[in-house]
Design an enzyme around this catalytic site. Structure first.
Site, short mmCIF file in Angstrom:
data_model
loop_
_atom_site.label_atom_id
_atom_site.label_comp_id
_atom_site.label_asym_id
_atom_site.label_seq_id
_atom_site.Cartn_x
_atom_site.Cartn_y
_atom_site.Cartn_z
N ALA A 262 -35.94 19.73 10.61
CA ALA A 262 -36.23 20.80 9.65
C ALA A 262 -36.86 22.03 10.29
O ALA A 262 -37.09 23.02 9.60
CB ALA A 262 -37.15 20.27 8.56
N ALA A 263 -37.13 21.99 11.58
CA ALA A 263 -37.93 23.05 12.19
C ALA A 263 -37.29 24.43 12.06
O ALA A 263 -37.95 25.40 11.66
CB ALA A 263 -38.18 22.72 13.66
N GLY A 264 -36.03 24.55 12.42
CA GLY A 264 -35.37 25.85 12.41
C GLY A 264 -35.27 26.45 11.02
O GLY A 264 -35.53 27.65 10.82
N ASP A 265 -34.91 25.63 10.03
CA ASP A 265 -34.79 26.14 8.66
C ASP A 265 -36.14 26.53 8.09
O ASP A 265 -36.27 27.54 7.38
CB ASP A 265 -34.11 25.10 7.77
CG ASP A 265 -32.64 24.91 8.12
OD1 ASP A 265 -32.04 25.86 8.67
OD2 ASP A 265 -32.10 23.82 7.86
#
Length: 321
Positions: A262-265
């Protein structure tokens, strides 16, 4: 809708998927069946994940978040709507496609190593076209920050970006997935801000940065494509940014990471939220970095997105600016 538009509006225009995930001791070889350990069915797609993450931040903070895209008239489409509504995303501009199924990602995960195998069926996402921008014209005309990704056809991305920029909004492009051959100058030039990670930076510029100096060189190449603001997400190394001739580096936040899905989003959602709240570009970059870091401390995609108070606490605790 006009009365509600007095508050800042973030719109995510992109893919909506349902992820079906199966975990097993190891992934099957071609023609082989293995017994799995567990499975899950959850919200996915970069468009919906970024909308959900932004809406979680925006709860009670005076910012509205909407999602433009397509789902099918099927059970997975109804499930995606229910999940997004829980986050507080306004789904008024989300269209139902009578001819295509909701997008699905079939994900196999090897429990011991974390290795995965993913099959994506784009479904209604790949039917998105210029008509979706026409249908959402009123929304785009009021959008303060538009979140774009590349899991829908390019023509739709270009049309939405142009409508928002014509109305004075800011366009953030997450260049994922980078197609073979890179991105056209038209797509790159449609964005005000681009946010590649190290791998995507390498595909776009030929430089896979491991230092701030290398990131600066890559950012200059991207700026030559008519993008004023470039952010390069370098994972545990931090975030490099360049705004015109000004540049800087946000040091990494120290967290115990267990899942980076989920980091990028969450990063892009945090950037959009901070800009919509009026933070400076430098402040918004570090706010986004904190969002991305916190998202790695939980399993899952949309469900791993942090709350506003958590982000503020992490920034205050570690003093990263």
């Amino acid at each position: 809708m006009s009365e509600q538009m007095a508050t800042p509006l973030i719109v995510s225009f992109g893919s909506v998927n349902i992820d079906v995930t199966a975990r097993a001791r190891r992934l099957p070889k071609p023609g082989e069946t293995v017994h799995g350990e567990s499975y899950g069915i959850m919200l996915g797609g970069k468009g919906s994940n970024q909308a959900a993450a932004a809406a979680r931040l925006a709860a009670s903070e005076g910012v509205r978040v909407a999602l433009v895209g397509r789902v099918g008239r099927d059970d997975f489409g109804a499930r995606a709507r229910r999940e997004l509504e829980k986050f507080g995303v306004d789904l008024s501009p989300l269209r139902e496609d009578p001819d295509h199924a909701t997008g699905v990602a079939l994900i196999g995960i090897e429990s011991g190593t974390g290795e995965n195998s993913i099959t994506v069926i784009g479904g209604a996402n790949m039917a998105v076209d210029e008509s979706d921008s026409v249908a959402a014209e009123e929304w785009f005309g009021q959008t303060q920050v538009l979140l774009l990704q590349l899991e829908i056809p390019e023509v739709a991305v270009l049309t939405a970006a142009q409508r928002v920029r014509d109305a004075g909004g800011t366009v953030i492009l997450d260049p994922a997935p980078v197609p073979n051959g890179g991105l056209s100058d038209a797509v790159l030039g449609a964005a005000d801000i681009i946010t590649p990670n190290e791998t995507e930076t390498g595909l776009l510029t030929g430089i896979t940065p491991t230092t701030a100096k290398e990131a600066s060189e890559a950012a200059k190449i991207l700026q030559e494509k008519n993008i004023r603001r470039v952010l390069i997400k370098m994972g545990s190394r931090g975030v490099f940014w360049r705004d015109g001739a000004d540049e800087g580096f946000c040091q990494p936040f120290v967290v115990k990471a267990i899942d980076t899905v989920a980091a990028g989003d969450s990063f892009n959602a945090g950037l959009a939220f901070a800009l919509a709240k009026g933070q400076s570009f430098r402040e918004a970059v570090c706010f986004a970095a904190a969002c991305g870091a916190l998202a790695t401390t939980r399993n899952g995609a949309a469900d791993a997105a942090p709350f506003y108070a958590e982000v503020c606490a992490l920034i205050e605790q570690q003093g990263v600016r």
